[in-house]
Design a protein around this motif. Structure first.
Motif, PDB file in Angstrom:
ATOM      1  N   ILE A  96       0.839  -1.200   0.000  1.00  0.00           N
ATOM      2  CA  ILE A  96       0.000   0.000   0.000  1.00  0.00           C
ATOM      3  C   ILE A  96       0.875   1.253   0.000  1.00  0.00           C
ATOM      4  O   ILE A  96       0.614   2.227  -0.721  1.00  0.00           O
ATOM      5  CB  ILE A  96      -0.938   0.002   1.231  1.00  0.00           C
ATOM      6  N   ALA A  97       1.937   1.231   0.805  1.00  0.00           N
ATOM      7  CA  ALA A  97       2.841   2.384   0.886  1.00  0.00           C
ATOM      8  C   ALA A  97       3.538   2.646  -0.441  1.00  0.00           C
ATOM      9  O   ALA A  97       3.961   3.781  -0.714  1.00  0.00           O
ATOM     10  CB  ALA A  97       3.873   2.156   1.995  1.00  0.00           C
ATOM     11  N   LYS A  98       3.641   1.620  -1.289  1.00  0.00           N
ATOM     12  CA  LYS A  98       4.276   1.767  -2.602  1.00  0.00           C
ATOM     13  C   LYS A  98       3.260   2.169  -3.675  1.00  0.00           C
ATOM     14  O   LYS A  98       3.605   2.239  -4.858  1.00  0.00           O
ATOM     15  CB  LYS A  98       4.966   0.459  -2.994  1.00  0.00           C
ATOM     16  N   GLY A  99       2.008   2.382  -3.273  1.00  0.00           N
ATOM     17  CA  GLY A  99       1.002   2.874  -4.210  1.00  0.00           C
ATOM     18  C   GLY A  99       0.084   1.820  -4.795  1.00  0.00           C
ATOM     19  O   GLY A  99      -0.705   2.116  -5.697  1.00  0.00           O
ATOM     20  N   HIS A 100       0.144   0.590  -4.298  1.00  0.00           N
ATOM     21  CA  HIS A 100      -0.693  -0.485  -4.814  1.00  0.00           C
ATOM     22  C   HIS A 100      -1.966  -0.634  -3.973  1.00  0.00           C
ATOM     23  O   HIS A 100      -2.068  -0.093  -2.866  1.00  0.00           O
ATOM     24  CB  HIS A 100       0.092  -1.796  -4.844  1.00  0.00           C
ATOM     25  N   LYS A 101      -2.915  -1.377  -4.484  1.00  0.00           N
ATOM     26  CA  LYS A 101      -4.167  -1.642  -3.779  1.00  0.00           C
ATOM     27  C   LYS A 101      -4.202  -3.117  -3.402  1.00  0.00           C
ATOM     28  O   LYS A 101      -3.893  -3.979  -4.228  1.00  0.00           O
ATOM     29  CB  LYS A 101      -5.359  -1.302  -4.671  1.00  0.00           C
ATOM     30  N   VAL A 102      -4.595  -3.405  -2.143  1.00  0.00           N
ATOM     31  CA  VAL A 102      -4.599  -4.788  -1.670  1.00  0.00           C
ATOM     32  C   VAL A 102      -5.923  -5.103  -0.981  1.00  0.00           C
ATOM     33  O   VAL A 102      -6.381  -4.345  -0.121  1.00  0.00           O
ATOM     34  CB  VAL A 102      -3.439  -5.061  -0.691  1.00  0.00           C
TER      35      VAL A 102
END
Length: 412
Positions: A29-35
């Motif tokens: 999430i911190a790297k810009g992805h959605k989980v």
């Protein structure tokens, strides 16, 4: 990237159990992805319903630190009987039904095996959504069941599980394993090494700085034994955990070394029997504590002197080990007493404890008979340095992200 994870036993903050996917998702999430994580609302550690107590909904969505959890109602159980099988089936059926009706197309779907149905649901969902499928084999089913003596190799169930394992190997883009030598286990099945990704469990260093208040019962035990060497075990109380070895060691030390005390924290099918054994045999230098929220574990471990990790002697461990509790101990600067006939373990690599390969109870007693708090502290510092470099989720997530980005780019 949009990443979906199917892990029946995943937990969020404020709960007891393994936080592998929660910790990993926080980094992604911190790297810009959605989980999104699909998990059972019935907690496997505490054996209690946690998220759907007061209504008849089949699922509920909750967001933690940007991570979306979909908590799914499943059949409750209290021991390893037919109700646990129904629990697995209810999770799998409902997880797939919920996932296929979500109006999203994930880039990657991870099916995580603690039992194979959850991994299979990940595959079915990836096929429905036209997504890349990763198979995460956290336990080496069916080999684990054979090696732990739960079933024989000729059992028809084993043939079915072996067929499903091979199927998931073939259908996945990547096979994630948690044990360093498990790469060889997979390649021995005819799978190319390039397809296998070793991604062990790790620690979230930030969590170690957040100290939660401990329950009064636990604080009383810690205060009572603050001047003793306190040996702690946290986790499942099951057959594979070989906790009788700890009770045997405690019996040896009860009279000869009263300055050592044992603390067993958690729950499981063997706990009732172990408590009965403690009372029957008057093992007074040992206490049992109910499962604690993961956020409380650093506060607990900070007041202990050595972490205990007994394992049942089994061929399955030749592929390596990666239990969460091992890295919790080491991350908290605790040395580890690993009771298992293994070579080249994280404990040995770190120089952060003791690997006892035979005569578990008597050899553990010998270690605790002679080790001082200062000796244990020095070993614990080595353990901490090792996990910072080798089992830090910030670094492990970068390894996974790099591969995921390459795989999704290839699919476009």
């Amino acid at each position: 990237m949009n990443i979906w994870i199917f892990n029946h036993y995943a937990i969020g903050p404020g709960s007891s159990g393994g936080t592998r996917h929660y910790d990993l998702a926080k980094q992604l999430i911190a790297k810009g992805h959605k989980v999104t994580i699909f998990a059972s609302s019935y907690n496997h550690q505490t054996l209690h319903e946690e998220h759907l107590m007061d209504n008849k909904q089949l699922f509920v969505k909750k967001n933690y630190d940007g991570i979306e959890f979909i908590w799914i109602r499943t059949t409750p159980y209290h021991k390893n009987d037919i109700n646990r099988v129904f629990n697995m089936i209810s999770y799998s059926r409902r997880a797939y039904k919920i996932a296929k009706n979500i109006d999203q197309q994930p880039d990657i779907v991870i099916g995580s095996l603690v039992h194979p149905l959850a991994a299979y649901v990940g595959y079915l969902t990836s096929k429905k959504k036209k997504s890349t499928f990763y198979f995460e084999e956290r336990d080496l089913w069916p080999q684990t069941l054979i090696d732990l003596g739960k079933v024989t190799a000729r059992n028809p169930v084993i043939y079915g599980l072996a067929s499903m394992e091979k199927f998931l190997y073939r259908k996945s883009k990547r096979i994630i394993v948690l044990f360093d030598k498990a790469v060889g286990y997979v390649t021995n099945k005819g799978i190319k090494k390039e397809k296998v990704l070793y991604l062990p469990n790790g620690i979230d260093l930030k969590r170690l700085d957040a100290v939660e208040e401990l329950p009064s019962e636990v604080k009383q035990i810690l205060e009572k034994n603050k001047d003793r060497v306190l040996a702690v075990y946290t986790g499942t109380h099951g057959l594979a955990n070989n906790l009788d070895a700890i009770l045997d060691s405690a019996k040896i030390l009860k009279e000869s070394k009263p300055s050592v005390h044992f603390l067993l924290v958690g729950n499981g099918p063997e706990k009732k029997r172990l408590i009965e054994r403690k009372h029957k045999e008057n093992i007074s230098n040992l206490d049992f504590v109910d499962p604690l929220p993961k956020e409380c574990i650093p506060a607990l471990l900070s007041q202990c002197d050595i972490g205990l990790l007994p394992l049942k002697d089994s061929p399955v461990f030749k592929w390596g080990i990666s239990p969460n509790k091992l890295f919790d101990y080491m991350g908290a600067s605790l040395p580890v007493a690993l009771l298992c006939n293994l070579d080249d373990t994280p404990v040995e690599k770190a120089g952060g404890g003791y690997v006892i390969k035979n005569n578990f109870s008597t050899e553990l007693a010998k270690v605790l008979m002679t080790a001082s708090k200062e000796d244990l502290h020095q070993l614990g510092q080595k353990a901490r340095l090792y996990v910072e470099k080798e089992h830090n989720w910030a670094l492990l997530s970068e390894r996974l992200e790099k591969i995921m980005l390459a795989d999704t780019k290839e699919m476009k």
